[in-house]
Design a protein around this motif. Sequence first.
Motif, PDB file in Angstrom:
ATOM      1  N   TYR A  94       1.053  -1.307   0.481  1.00  0.00           N
ATOM      2  CA  TYR A  94      -0.217   0.110  -0.047  1.00  0.00           C
ATOM      3  C   TYR A  94       0.576   1.530   0.095  1.00  0.00           C
ATOM      4  O   TYR A  94       1.760   1.286   0.595  1.00  0.00           O
ATOM      5  CB  TYR A  94      -0.630  -0.443   0.700  1.00  0.00           C
ATOM      6  CG  TYR A  94      -1.268  -1.357   0.973  1.00  0.00           C
ATOM      7  CD1 TYR A  94      -2.994  -1.459   0.540  1.00  0.00           C
ATOM      8  CD2 TYR A  94      -1.190  -2.940   1.775  1.00  0.00           C
ATOM      9  CE1 TYR A  94      -4.021  -2.434   0.794  1.00  0.00           C
ATOM     10  CE2 TYR A  94      -2.280  -3.314   1.954  1.00  0.00           C
ATOM     11  CZ  TYR A  94      -2.882  -3.500   1.307  1.00  0.00           C
ATOM     12  OH  TYR A  94      -4.162  -4.889   0.831  1.00  0.00           O
ATOM     13  N   HIS A 140      -4.454   5.100  11.197  1.00  0.00           N
ATOM     14  CA  HIS A 140      -5.629   4.858  10.145  1.00  0.00           C
ATOM     15  C   HIS A 140      -6.275   5.608  10.478  1.00  0.00           C
ATOM     16  O   HIS A 140      -6.918   5.799  12.033  1.00  0.00           O
ATOM     17  CB  HIS A 140      -6.118   3.596   9.678  1.00  0.00           C
ATOM     18  CG  HIS A 140      -7.139   3.460   9.174  1.00  0.00           C
ATOM     19  ND1 HIS A 140      -7.190   3.646   7.552  1.00  0.00           N
ATOM     20  CD2 HIS A 140      -9.192   3.611   9.158  1.00  0.00           C
ATOM     21  CE1 HIS A 140      -8.542   4.107   6.840  1.00  0.00           C
ATOM     22  NE2 HIS A 140      -9.407   3.707   8.383  1.00  0.00           N
ATOM     23  N   HIS A 160     -11.184   4.895   1.321  1.00  0.00           N
ATOM     24  CA  HIS A 160     -11.717   4.629   3.139  1.00  0.00           C
ATOM     25  C   HIS A 160     -10.957   4.867   3.594  1.00  0.00           C
ATOM     26  O   HIS A 160     -11.598   4.720   5.123  1.00  0.00           O
ATOM     27  CB  HIS A 160     -11.125   2.932   2.960  1.00  0.00           C
ATOM     28  CG  HIS A 160     -11.112   2.418   1.903  1.00  0.00           C
ATOM     29  ND1 HIS A 160     -12.590   1.634   1.868  1.00  0.00           N
ATOM     30  CD2 HIS A 160     -11.012   1.720   1.051  1.00  0.00           C
ATOM     31  CE1 HIS A 160     -12.770   0.654   0.619  1.00  0.00           C
ATOM     32  NE2 HIS A 160     -12.299   0.848  -0.236  1.00  0.00           N
ATOM     33  N   TYR A 187     -12.336  -2.077  12.884  1.00  0.00           N
ATOM     34  CA  TYR A 187     -11.967  -2.050  10.979  1.00  0.00           C
ATOM     35  C   TYR A 187     -11.901  -3.132  10.359  1.00  0.00           C
ATOM     36  O   TYR A 187     -11.560  -3.302   8.778  1.00  0.00           O
ATOM     37  CB  TYR A 187      -9.847  -1.846  11.941  1.00  0.00           C
ATOM     38  CG  TYR A 187      -9.751  -1.314  10.002  1.00  0.00           C
ATOM     39  CD1 TYR A 187      -9.450  -0.217   9.446  1.00  0.00           C
ATOM     40  CD2 TYR A 187      -7.970  -2.325   9.696  1.00  0.00           C
ATOM     41  CE1 TYR A 187      -8.790  -0.313   8.643  1.00  0.00           C
ATOM     42  CE2 TYR A 187      -7.786  -2.542   8.304  1.00  0.00           C
ATOM     43  CZ  TYR A 187      -7.317  -0.985   8.515  1.00  0.00           C
ATOM     44  OH  TYR A 187      -6.725  -0.515   6.617  1.00  0.00           O
ATOM     45  N   GLU A 188     -11.688  -4.749  10.992  1.00  0.00           N
ATOM     46  CA  GLU A 188     -11.808  -5.505  10.511  1.00  0.00           C
ATOM     47  C   GLU A 188     -13.221  -5.866   9.521  1.00  0.00           C
ATOM     48  O   GLU A 188     -13.619  -6.043   8.149  1.00  0.00           O
ATOM     49  CB  GLU A 188     -11.515  -7.332  10.382  1.00  0.00           C
ATOM     50  CG  GLU A 188      -9.567  -6.991  10.480  1.00  0.00           C
ATOM     51  CD  GLU A 188      -9.453  -7.794   9.862  1.00  0.00           C
ATOM     52  OE1 GLU A 188      -9.788  -8.488   8.808  1.00  0.00           O
ATOM     53  OE2 GLU A 188      -8.995  -6.168   8.282  1.00  0.00           O
ATOM     54  N   ARG A 191     -13.732  -3.208   6.420  1.00  0.00           N
ATOM     55  CA  ARG A 191     -13.126  -4.063   5.289  1.00  0.00           C
ATOM     56  C   ARG A 191     -14.218  -5.267   5.008  1.00  0.00           C
ATOM     57  O   ARG A 191     -14.257  -5.191   3.923  1.00  0.00           O
ATOM     58  CB  ARG A 191     -11.541  -4.589   5.522  1.00  0.00           C
ATOM     59  CG  ARG A 191     -11.334  -5.264   5.079  1.00  0.00           C
ATOM     60  CD  ARG A 191      -9.728  -6.071   4.983  1.00  0.00           C
ATOM     61  NE  ARG A 191      -9.305  -7.434   5.984  1.00  0.00           N
ATOM     62  CZ  ARG A 191     -10.115  -7.906   5.275  1.00  0.00           C
ATOM     63  NH1 ARG A 191      -9.759  -8.484   3.670  1.00  0.00           N
ATOM     64  NH2 ARG A 191     -10.484  -8.871   6.239  1.00  0.00           N
ATOM     65  N   ARG A 196     -13.033  -5.698   0.556  1.00  0.00           N
ATOM     66  CA  ARG A 196     -11.565  -5.865   0.564  1.00  0.00           C
ATOM     67  C   ARG A 196     -10.886  -6.468   1.024  1.00  0.00           C
ATOM     68  O   ARG A 196     -11.146  -6.981   1.652  1.00  0.00           O
ATOM     69  CB  ARG A 196     -10.799  -3.799   0.477  1.00  0.00           C
ATOM     70  CG  ARG A 196     -11.656  -2.946   0.683  1.00  0.00           C
ATOM     71  CD  ARG A 196     -11.215  -1.780   1.307  1.00  0.00           C
ATOM     72  NE  ARG A 196     -11.558  -1.599   2.269  1.00  0.00           N
ATOM     73  CZ  ARG A 196     -10.936  -0.927   3.703  1.00  0.00           C
ATOM     74  NH1 ARG A 196      -9.036  -0.846   2.814  1.00  0.00           N
ATOM     75  NH2 ARG A 196     -11.082  -1.043   4.806  1.00  0.00           N
ATOM     76  N   ARG A 198      -7.783  -8.914   2.116  1.00  0.00           N
ATOM     77  CA  ARG A 198      -6.667  -9.303   2.308  1.00  0.00           C
ATOM     78  C   ARG A 198      -5.681  -9.517   2.762  1.00  0.00           C
ATOM     79  O   ARG A 198      -5.744 -11.185   2.495  1.00  0.00           O
ATOM     80  CB  ARG A 198      -6.030  -9.067   4.442  1.00  0.00           C
ATOM     81  CG  ARG A 198      -5.355  -8.556   5.270  1.00  0.00           C
ATOM     82  CD  ARG A 198      -5.732  -8.154   6.007  1.00  0.00           C
ATOM     83  NE  ARG A 198      -4.860  -7.955   7.744  1.00  0.00           N
ATOM     84  CZ  ARG A 198      -4.972  -7.916   8.224  1.00  0.00           C
ATOM     85  NH1 ARG A 198      -5.385  -8.195   9.370  1.00  0.00           N
ATOM     86  NH2 ARG A 198      -3.688  -7.581   9.356  1.00  0.00           N
TER      87      ARG A 198
END
Length: 321
Positions: A94, A140, A160, A187-188, A191, A196, A198
């Motif tokens: 990223y 984040h 995001h 957060y997960e 996601r 998204r 991972r």
Amino acid sequence: MKSPLLSLPGAVPAEGVDEGVAAHYGDLFPEQRALADGNGFVDLSHRGVVTVSGPDRLSWLHLLLTQHVTELPVGQATEALILSANGHIEHALYLVDDGETVWAHVEPGTQEALVAYLESMKFFNRVEVADRTDEFAVVHLPAGSIAPVPEDVVVRETAHGRDLFLPRISLESYAAENGPAIGILAYEALRVEAHRPRLGFETDHRTIPHELGWIGTAVHLQKGCYRGQETVARVQNLGKPPRRLVFLHLDGSEVHLPAAGTELRLASEGEEGRKLGFITTAARHHELGPIALALIKRNVPLDAGLLAGGTAAAQEVVVEP
């Protein structure tokens, strides 16, 4: 690497790959709601941080990555993969370039192998590769956040939210001024809701980018050669991937979430039916209830009801069959 923010009130340590940061701080669903509303921050200080500097950095990375980065504008976020010779996903990066250095955060524990690979490919290029994980922590900020960004901190901004490459020594002071801290489980969950993928969660040793919808976001189809490009081009032009990523709504009456790796079968065939795929990430969402991402065989009907172990699951398309 253990985060100092685990000393905050209510912090419950995460396990597995995300060990080292907080799973939550005592209020899972309120933390999700806060994050969805653009409040708080997530401690991602367990993620690896790798930098590439030098005048040849972008042209050199362009030869190695699946993404087109030769003319990457300063401050523009992107993401990229490194593939094996057979086109299987090995690394997910990223990225953002600050004008002098490309900054990347990667999955926890993968930075050493990534740096070793990059070092092996330097040859005569004017680049310097460094593992900066000991110096910098990723933080984040969710989309819509109005939290300030300290001066001289590199920022990677996406739809995001913003990823800050914060000096690790500043992590505690930043948290004190810009809380509340929000755990990795919230957060997960967001996601998963956003579909998204991972690395290491939605991938295994044979995953190719098409299966996860990474074509276009992490893989540029109009760039020069890179390792694994032949597989990408062949699947794109001549065929379909063997599997596809799906989003699942899980039966909310079940007490426990199906674990990663739980096999998926047609509901009509019951728990002894053919294996069609497996759960990759499951989460409890503050609005949607229990949800998951999964990899299933491409030819599974779109309207087919599924079983994850003994849990009923209804699918939504993420990657078209």
